[in-house]
Design a protein around this motif. Structure first.
Motif, mmCIF file in Angstrom:
data_model
loop_
_atom_site.group_PDB
_atom_site.id
_atom_site.type_symbol
_atom_site.label_atom_id
_atom_site.label_comp_id
_atom_site.label_asym_id
_atom_site.label_seq_id
_atom_site.Cartn_x
_atom_site.Cartn_y
_atom_site.Cartn_z
ATOM 1 N N ARG A 48 20.424 28.060 -38.161
ATOM 2 C CA ARG A 48 19.542 27.754 -39.378
ATOM 3 C C ARG A 48 19.986 27.596 -40.640
ATOM 4 N NH1 ARG A 48 15.744 32.785 -40.846
ATOM 5 N NH2 ARG A 48 17.245 34.408 -40.568
ATOM 6 N N ASP A 49 19.211 27.019 -41.584
ATOM 7 C CA ASP A 49 19.848 27.221 -42.985
ATOM 8 C C ASP A 49 20.391 28.646 -43.242
ATOM 9 O OD1 ASP A 49 19.214 24.540 -42.802
ATOM 10 O OD2 ASP A 49 17.384 24.812 -44.305
ATOM 11 N N VAL A 147 27.795 23.125 -43.363
ATOM 12 C CA VAL A 147 26.533 23.543 -43.662
ATOM 13 C C VAL A 147 25.655 22.540 -44.785
ATOM 14 C CG1 VAL A 147 25.192 25.485 -44.899
ATOM 15 C CG2 VAL A 147 27.230 25.985 -43.306
ATOM 16 N N ALA A 149 22.603 22.478 -45.860
ATOM 17 C CA ALA A 149 21.322 22.954 -46.423
ATOM 18 C C ALA A 149 21.568 24.437 -46.285
ATOM 19 C CB ALA A 149 20.154 22.582 -45.880
ATOM 20 N N ILE A 150 21.266 24.979 -47.343
ATOM 21 C CA ILE A 150 21.139 26.603 -47.427
ATOM 22 C C ILE A 150 19.867 27.212 -47.901
ATOM 23 C CG2 ILE A 150 23.750 26.910 -47.554
ATOM 24 C CD1 ILE A 150 23.369 27.112 -50.698
ATOM 25 N N ARG A 151 19.730 28.636 -47.643
ATOM 26 C CA ARG A 151 18.838 29.531 -48.494
ATOM 27 C C ARG A 151 19.695 30.295 -49.435
ATOM 28 N NH1 ARG A 151 16.661 33.372 -44.948
ATOM 29 N NH2 ARG A 151 18.428 32.637 -43.165
ATOM 30 N N SER A 171 17.043 24.768 -49.193
ATOM 31 C CA SER A 171 15.801 24.862 -48.729
ATOM 32 C C SER A 171 14.943 25.975 -49.192
ATOM 33 C CB SER A 171 16.016 25.047 -47.149
ATOM 34 O OG SER A 171 16.726 26.283 -46.753
#
Length: 206
Positions: A48-49, A147, A149-151, A171
């Motif tokens: 996931r992100d 990667v 997209a990231i948090r 995100s």
């Protein structure tokens, strides 16, 4: 050795056990300016992100545990958060000391702060930029790691905007809030009032 879309390229990789957990350390180099960066990867970052900290080097805070800034505490908190989350990335960017002005200039700016200037005006008084950091290398590294997209662990809106301009999707922006003390209070106030950082822990402090 992997060459990226920008100038940064992967140059080394090894296991790095830390007090927080076992990370994979991946070294990157920008041959155009001989600056070296490192990514610490924990767990499966493709599920996931991933929770991600893009951290500017700070010798005084990261190494010598200065209480005049939040940098060392933020780095430690980010690594703990990533391990607790099960996966994530810390990107450690060299060439970012003092928001890009360098170590010696940062020390001079700190001395001006002792005379009453805040962290923004001290840089200006030295004839230097308030913030000259660029996040192209961080975007290159995230692309190399696969990667998109990231948090992002950050309180800094400029970092979000810059990474987004380089094609990284944020995100979620996850605050990374550090306790206030007498030494870092002026620094944190300037970051909120002059640089628009999200620092709600200052709300009840006069």
């Amino acid at each position: 050795m992997t060459e990226l879309a920008g100038f940064t390229r992967r140059a080394a990789e090894t296991r790095l056990p830390t007090r927080y957990g076992d990370f994979t350390a991946i070294g990157y180099q920008d041959p155009a300016c001989a600056i070296e960066h490192m990514a610490l990867v924990y767990g499966d970052i493709t599920a996931r992100d991933p929770l991600t900290r893009v951290h500017s080097e700070c010798l005084t805070g990261d190494v010598f545990a200065s209480t005049r800034c939040e940098c060392g505490d933020q780095l430690s908190a980010a690594m703990k958060a990533i391990v607790a989350d099960g996966a994530g990335i810390v990107i450690y960017l060299q060439g970012h000391e003092g928001r890009g002005i360098g170590l010696l200039a940062k020390l001079k700016a700190m001395r001006l702060q002792e005379d009453g200037l805040d962290t923004v005006d001290a840089n200006v008084a030295l004839g230097l930029p308030v913030d000259s950091r660029d996040y192209q290398a961080a975007a290159d590294i995230l692309q190399d790691l696969g990667v998109p997209a990231i948090r992002l662990l950050s309180n800094n809106p400029h970092k979000v905007e810059s990474l987004s301009q380089y094609g990284i999707r944020i995100s979620e922006q996850v605050p990374l809030l550090i306790d206030v003390n007498d030494d870092n209070l002026p620094y944190l106030k300037a970051k909120r009032e002059r640089l628009d950082h999200y620092l709600p822990q200052l709300d009840d402090i006069r």
